[in-house]
Design an enzyme around this catalytic site. Structure first.
Site, PDB file in Angstrom:
ATOM      1  N   TYR A   1       0.747  -1.209  -0.243  1.00  0.00           N
ATOM      2  CA  TYR A   1       0.238  -0.230   0.101  1.00  0.00           C
ATOM      3  C   TYR A   1       0.989   1.333   0.114  1.00  0.00           C
ATOM      4  O   TYR A   1       0.185   2.583  -0.070  1.00  0.00           O
ATOM      5  CB  TYR A   1      -0.994  -0.014   1.166  1.00  0.00           C
ATOM      6  CG  TYR A   1      -1.763  -1.166   1.352  1.00  0.00           C
ATOM      7  CD1 TYR A   1      -3.000  -1.169   0.517  1.00  0.00           C
ATOM      8  CD2 TYR A   1      -1.726  -2.129   2.191  1.00  0.00           C
ATOM      9  CE1 TYR A   1      -3.762  -2.382   0.401  1.00  0.00           C
ATOM     10  CE2 TYR A   1      -2.696  -3.136   2.391  1.00  0.00           C
ATOM     11  CZ  TYR A   1      -3.680  -3.226   1.412  1.00  0.00           C
ATOM     12  OH  TYR A   1      -4.565  -4.285   1.480  1.00  0.00           O
TER      13      TYR A   1
ATOM     14  N   HIS B   1      -4.336   6.506  -1.322  1.00  0.00           N
ATOM     15  CA  HIS B   1      -4.917   6.575   0.101  1.00  0.00           C
ATOM     16  C   HIS B   1      -3.836   6.722   0.996  1.00  0.00           C
ATOM     17  O   HIS B   1      -4.308   6.701   2.088  1.00  0.00           O
ATOM     18  CB  HIS B   1      -5.497   4.919   0.252  1.00  0.00           C
ATOM     19  CG  HIS B   1      -6.798   5.112   0.843  1.00  0.00           C
ATOM     20  ND1 HIS B   1      -7.795   6.160   0.847  1.00  0.00           N
ATOM     21  CD2 HIS B   1      -7.467   3.824   1.534  1.00  0.00           C
ATOM     22  CE1 HIS B   1      -8.929   5.741   1.691  1.00  0.00           C
ATOM     23  NE2 HIS B   1      -8.612   4.423   1.843  1.00  0.00           N
TER      24      HIS B   1
ATOM     25  N   ASN C   1      -9.790   2.000   8.038  1.00  0.00           N
ATOM     26  CA  ASN C   1     -11.182   1.870   8.546  1.00  0.00           C
ATOM     27  C   ASN C   1     -11.165   2.041   9.939  1.00  0.00           C
ATOM     28  O   ASN C   1     -12.110   2.149  10.643  1.00  0.00           O
ATOM     29  CB  ASN C   1     -12.006   0.905   7.935  1.00  0.00           C
ATOM     30  CG  ASN C   1     -12.226   0.787   6.284  1.00  0.00           C
ATOM     31  OD1 ASN C   1     -11.709   2.036   5.666  1.00  0.00           O
ATOM     32  ND2 ASN C   1     -12.802   0.206   5.766  1.00  0.00           N
TER      33      ASN C   1
ATOM     34  N   ASP D   1      -6.202  11.544   2.568  1.00  0.00           N
ATOM     35  CA  ASP D   1      -6.460  11.848   0.951  1.00  0.00           C
ATOM     36  C   ASP D   1      -8.112  12.180   0.762  1.00  0.00           C
ATOM     37  O   ASP D   1      -8.941  12.044   1.604  1.00  0.00           O
ATOM     38  CB  ASP D   1      -6.407  10.448   0.002  1.00  0.00           C
ATOM     39  CG  ASP D   1      -7.321   9.461   0.810  1.00  0.00           C
ATOM     40  OD1 ASP D   1      -7.309   8.962   2.014  1.00  0.00           O
ATOM     41  OD2 ASP D   1      -7.916   8.534  -0.019  1.00  0.00           O
TER      42      ASP D   1
ATOM     43  N   ASN E   1     -13.519   6.904   5.313  1.00  0.00           N
ATOM     44  CA  ASN E   1     -13.817   5.751   6.511  1.00  0.00           C
ATOM     45  C   ASN E   1     -12.983   5.972   7.732  1.00  0.00           C
ATOM     46  O   ASN E   1     -13.096   5.865   8.902  1.00  0.00           O
ATOM     47  CB  ASN E   1     -13.512   4.292   5.916  1.00  0.00           C
ATOM     48  CG  ASN E   1     -14.784   4.015   5.152  1.00  0.00           C
ATOM     49  OD1 ASN E   1     -16.018   4.452   5.230  1.00  0.00           O
ATOM     50  ND2 ASN E   1     -14.868   3.121   4.197  1.00  0.00           N
TER      51      ASN E   1
END
Length: 206
Positions: free
Chosen positions: A14, A19, A70, A95, A116
């Site tokens: 990631y 994100h 989240n 973001d 989230n």
């Protein structure tokens, strides 16, 4: 003491995602100002340090929650309660698909607007914290949002991305001095957003 949290997802896969721009902002702040080494605490990677402001040095706890986006509120809430930090002294970088790539907005309070990580933090410390909303653009179709934010920044996006990260770090004393409007203005002055539409940017055009 201020708590600054950059949001993202942990793990190498990631690392370069849109994100994860909040993690990138936290790393840039740590390299720009006086921060100690990374260590694990509060379900996060944290650094403690100081940022020089017009009123003298300010203590900052800088954190990158390792709970996945989240569940970011679990980490931020734990740290805020431990140090008794008021929501107004919490700044979260994340973001924002509703802003064009490279745009920046500071906002205090309000809803989650579909983010989230922000929703999770609201559930833990209330809505009165401050958000550094970092534009990554919208792909144009709702079903494309998830692959867009979980996709890596294109090579063509690197110039505005690096400029925005540096500006967020360089202008930080204004935010820590309580002047969010001046902070936003200074970030946009140091890193003017590129002139293209969010949909073009999502397709790697321009």
């Amino acid at each position: 003491m201020f708590l600054i949290a950059g949001l993202g997802n942990p793990g190498a896969k990631y690392q370069a995602n849109r994100h994860n721009i909040g993690f990138m902002a936290a790393d840039e702040i740590a390299s720009r100002w006086r921060f100690g080494p990374e260590r694990a605490k509060f379900q996060s990677v944290i650094r403690e340090g100081e940022v020089d402001t017009a009123n003298g040095p300010v203590k900052v706890l800088l954190m990158k929650p390792q709970t996945y986006m989240n569940e970011s509120g679990r980490a931020v809430g734990e740290a805020a309660r431990f140090y008794k930090i008021k929501p107004q002294d919490v700044i979260v970088f994340h973001d924002e698909i509703d802003l064009a790539p490279g745009r920046f907005r500071m906002k205090a309070g309000g809803g989650a607007a579909g983010q989230n990580g922000i929703r999770s933090i609201i559930s833990q410390i209330g809505a009165d914290f401050r958000r550094g909303r970092m534009g990554v653009g919208h792909p144009g179709e709702k079903e494309l949002v998830m692959p867009h934010v979980l996709g890596d920044f294109h090579k063509a996006e690197q110039p505005w991305l690096q400029a925005l990260l540096q500006a967020c770090a360089d202008a930080l004393p204004f935010a820590l001095g309580g002047d969010d409007e001046r902070y936003q203005g200074e970030v946009l002055r140091l890193a003017p957003a590129p002139k293209f539409s969010p949909r073009q940017a999502a397709r790697g055009e321009g």
